[in-house]
Design a protein around this motif. Structure first.
Motif, PDB file in Angstrom:
ATOM      1  N   ALA A 115       0.807  -1.224   0.000  1.00  0.00           N
ATOM      2  CA  ALA A 115       0.000   0.000   0.000  1.00  0.00           C
ATOM      3  C   ALA A 115       0.842   1.277   0.000  1.00  0.00           C
ATOM      4  N   ARG A 142      -0.898   4.203  -1.904  1.00  0.00           N
ATOM      5  CA  ARG A 142      -2.018   4.755  -1.128  1.00  0.00           C
ATOM      6  C   ARG A 142      -1.507   5.580   0.052  1.00  0.00           C
ATOM      7  N   CYS A 180     -10.678   0.966   0.710  1.00  0.00           N
ATOM      8  CA  CYS A 180      -9.756  -0.151   0.964  1.00  0.00           C
ATOM      9  C   CYS A 180     -10.085  -0.788   2.311  1.00  0.00           C
ATOM     10  N   ASP A 240     -16.495   1.006  -1.267  1.00  0.00           N
ATOM     11  CA  ASP A 240     -15.437   0.407  -2.068  1.00  0.00           C
ATOM     12  C   ASP A 240     -16.060  -0.547  -3.072  1.00  0.00           C
ATOM     13  N   VAL A 242      -9.201   8.118  -2.670  1.00  0.00           N
ATOM     14  CA  VAL A 242      -7.771   7.820  -2.683  1.00  0.00           C
ATOM     15  C   VAL A 242      -7.489   6.591  -3.539  1.00  0.00           C
ATOM     16  N   GLY A 243      -6.817   6.795  -4.671  1.00  0.00           N
ATOM     17  CA  GLY A 243      -6.255   5.698  -5.434  1.00  0.00           C
ATOM     18  C   GLY A 243      -7.196   4.849  -6.249  1.00  0.00           C
ATOM     19  N   MET A 249      -1.878  -4.365  -4.763  1.00  0.00           N
ATOM     20  CA  MET A 249      -2.638  -3.125  -4.586  1.00  0.00           C
ATOM     21  C   MET A 249      -3.873  -3.089  -5.490  1.00  0.00           C
TER      22      MET A 249
END
Length: 280
Positions: free
Chosen positions: A27, A30, A57, A73, A105-106, A205
């Motif tokens: 991670a 992230r 996540c 998510d 995020v991400g 990831m």
């Protein structure tokens, strides 16, 4: 008009579920994104009470003091681990004006309808609500892309995700209706001893190939790509890979926000502001 299908939603859910047990070991991207978002949030003096975490996540975005956080998510295992709900960023199950802060995020680089996802994030914000996001942008993994181009030169195949550049990302913020939009990019470089370690990170990831039109990889093709990847190593024996991280900031419009001056409303000319020019 329906947006083009770029990613396989079912494969994305499955890959995220598979990545969940060992996600913390991979991670680092992230973590870098979360650090950047925390820095931007630290410059905001207002207090947030209702927060939406898009792409939570397994741990989720750290909640500001006193705030309630709803988490979403695309992966069921991630959503369950973070106490959230499963859903897609471009199909939000939340009412308009439900939050004063939305953080992502991400994950926005894996969304079919990015303009739609940004528009929905804007809709679920209350007036003067803040949107913060970070994701991997265009130009990522240049060494891996070059290795696959060489390995697939006779039969080009879709191996890696397309990316959005920082200028297009800023334009999409404006198109989605955000006020005071800001988009910037910062690159993170990581050294890998071989392609296998990089692929392990991408899988860990949940960032491996999710393209709807992906092509199965044969052992021969992987071996050829691995050799081409290794040939790009530096003196230390490592291949330096690049991950551009795009950061987005935008506000839901509100009358209290500063606005640009109306064209033609200036009370002084540029010549007056600069003063007389020096004599030759």
């Amino acid at each position: 008009m329906e947006p083009p299908v770029i990613f396989d939603r079912a494969a994305r859910r499955l890959r995220r579920d598979r990545a969940q047990p060992r996600f913390g070991e991979h991670a680092f991207l992230r973590a870098a994104m979360l650090e950047g978002i925390a820095d931007r949030l630290a410059t905001v003096t207002r207090r947030f009470t209702d927060v939406l975490d898009l792409g939570c996540c397994d741990a989720g975005f750290p909640a500001p003091p006193g705030a309630q956080v709803a988490r979403l998510d695309a992966g069921f295992a991630f959503a369950r681990a973070a106490g959230g709900v499963q859903g897609d960023e471009d199909r939000l199950p939340f009412a308009d004006a439900s939050f004063d802060l939305v953080v992502s995020v991400g994950v926005l680089d894996q969304v079919d309808d990015l303009p739609g996802a940004l528009a929905l994030a804007r809709r679920v914000l209350r007036p003067d609500g803040l949107f913060l996001a970070a994701f991997v942008g265009a130009g990522a993994l240049p060494r891996l892309r070059a290795a696959w181009r060489q390995a697939d030169r006779e039969r080009p195949a879709a191996r890696l995700h397309p990316g959005i550049d920082v200028r297009a990302a800023g334009d999409l913020l404006v198109r989605a209706g955000f006020a005071l939009p800001v988009a910037d990019v910062e690159a993170l470089e990581v050294g890998y001893p071989d392609m296998g370690r990089l692929v392990d990170d991408l899988r860990g990831m949940a960032a491996s190939n999710l393209l709807a039109a992906r092509t199965p990889t044969t052992r021969g093709a992987f071996a050829a790509a691995a050799a081409a990847f290794a040939a790009q190593a530096g003196p230390d024996g490592r291949v330096r890979e690049r991950f551009p991280i795009i950061s987005l900031t935008g506000w839901a419009p509100d009358p209290s926000q500063p606005r640009p001056a109306r064209r033609g409303s200036a009370t002084a000319s540029l010549a007056q502001a600069l003063g007389p020019l020096p004599k030759p």
